[in-house]
Design a protein around this motif. Structure first.
Motif, short mmCIF file in Angstrom:
data_model
loop_
_atom_site.label_atom_id
_atom_site.label_comp_id
_atom_site.label_asym_id
_atom_site.label_seq_id
_atom_site.Cartn_x
_atom_site.Cartn_y
_atom_site.Cartn_z
N CYS A 100 0.86 -1.18 0.00
CA CYS A 100 0.00 0.00 0.00
C CYS A 100 0.90 1.24 0.00
O CYS A 100 1.86 1.30 0.76
CB CYS A 100 -0.88 -0.02 1.24
N TYR A 119 0.46 3.95 1.27
CA TYR A 119 0.44 4.61 2.58
C TYR A 119 1.01 3.70 3.67
O TYR A 119 1.85 4.13 4.45
CB TYR A 119 -0.99 5.03 2.95
N CYS A 120 0.55 2.45 3.73
CA CYS A 120 0.83 1.57 4.86
C CYS A 120 2.06 0.69 4.66
O CYS A 120 2.55 0.10 5.63
CB CYS A 120 -0.36 0.67 5.13
N HIS A 129 -7.66 -1.02 0.28
CA HIS A 129 -7.00 -1.48 1.51
C HIS A 129 -8.02 -1.42 2.65
O HIS A 129 -7.91 -0.61 3.58
CB HIS A 129 -5.76 -0.64 1.81
N CYS A 139 -5.77 1.36 5.75
CA CYS A 139 -6.05 2.79 5.63
C CYS A 139 -7.33 3.06 4.82
O CYS A 139 -7.79 4.18 4.75
CB CYS A 139 -4.87 3.51 4.99
ZN LIG Z 1 -3.14 1.27 3.29
#
Ligand SMILES: [Zn+2]
Lengths: 97, 195
Positions: free
Chosen positions: A5, A7-8, A57, A61
């Protein structure tokens, strides 16, 4: 299978939900172009190889992602936020957009 | 003021439990913050939202995904793109943000009654957490103050590292007792104390 991801970071596939083929283009809601609607609902490239996909996701997130996945090897070739359009990551080499 | 009830109450047993004869390796507690907020910035407004968090709480969020900071009484961390959890031991944080986060910056959602905050601390905290969540809890991968969004058997969890060997876990209030019981069971092998 791990999906990274944006972000993650790398997460197990169990945290993600498949949201469908990322090559589809939805006609405008007022469109009466039946061919366009038919293509949106039914036409799939179904490639044996790199494939544009939309994933969420959902167990993290909750961002929607565009993912290029190889349907033969399950290798994830790229991930990016879906926000801002999902067409640009295409690795596809054949078929209509 | 109405007394806030804990959903953990029937399963919350202060004292030592499990295999503690050889030492207590984790301490479990409910931190019961007065305010738990979720702040979300519209696309492009993230910097203004981060400024607003600093103005209201004094917490300066570091750059980057999942960046966070905690100072004991207050904590903040990113849990999704443009979204932040902000926690205060005192009640009333939502009203402090009301005039600062204007509708053109983003939104404030008060989850103080919707989430339960559980703290796990001690030398085996990373070990017990790793049994629950498929993420890297080692300090270099999960730095101090940082936040992570993940889940355990469909129980969504936001986790902040609030100390070198301490994590704060925010779970849905309706799942909190079930999660707490599981956390107690998972802590038995290392010996745990409930504060
Ligand atoms: Zn994420």
């Amino acid at each position: 299978m791990l999906i990274t991801c944006p972000y993650c970071g790398p997460r197990d596939v169990i945290e993600f939900t498949y949201q469908g083929d990322g090559n589809r283009e939805r006609p405008q809601p007022v469109s009466q172009d039946l061919d366009a609607w038919n293509a949106y609902v039914y036409d799939r490239l179904n490639p044996a190889g790199d494939h544009n996909e939309i994933w969420q996701h959902s167990g993290g997130c909750r961002a929607h992602l565009r993912v290029v996945r190889n349907t033969v090897t399950h290798e994830i070739l790229s991930t990016a936020f879906a926000r801002g359009g999902h067409k640009s990551a295409g690795h596809r080499t054949e078929g209509k957009p | 003021m109405v007394e806030r009830q804990s959903p953990l109450e029937p399963a919350y047993h202060p004292g030592s439990h499990g295999n503690f004869e050889h030492g207590v390796d984790v301490i479990l507690s409910e931190t019961r913050p007065g305010s738990i907020l979720q702040l979300a910035a519209w696309p492009g407004e993230e910097k203004r939202l981060i400024d607003a968090i600093r103005k209201v709480t004094g917490l300066a969020l570091p750059d980057g995904a999942g960046g966070g900071v905690s100072n004991g009484g207050r904590a903040a961390f990113g849990f999704a793109p443009g979204k932040f959890t902000v926690v205060d031991e005192a009640e009333g944080l939502a009203s402090a943000f009301a005039g600062v986060i204007t509708p053109d910056i983003g939104t404030v959602t008060d989850l103080s009654h919707g989430r339960t905050a559980i703290r796990i601390a001690g030398p085996k905290a990373e070990w017990v957490m790793a049994k629950f969540f498929a993420i890297d809890f080692a300090l270099p991968a999960f730095p101090l103050g940082a936040g992570r969004s993940t889940n355990h058997h469909d129980v969504f969890a936001q986790i902040q590292r609030s100390g070198a060997d301490q994590f704060d876990i925010y779970v849905f209030r309706s799942f909190a007792r079930s999660f707490w019981k599981a956390l107690c069971h998972a802590s038995e092998e290392v010996g745990y104390e409930v504060h």
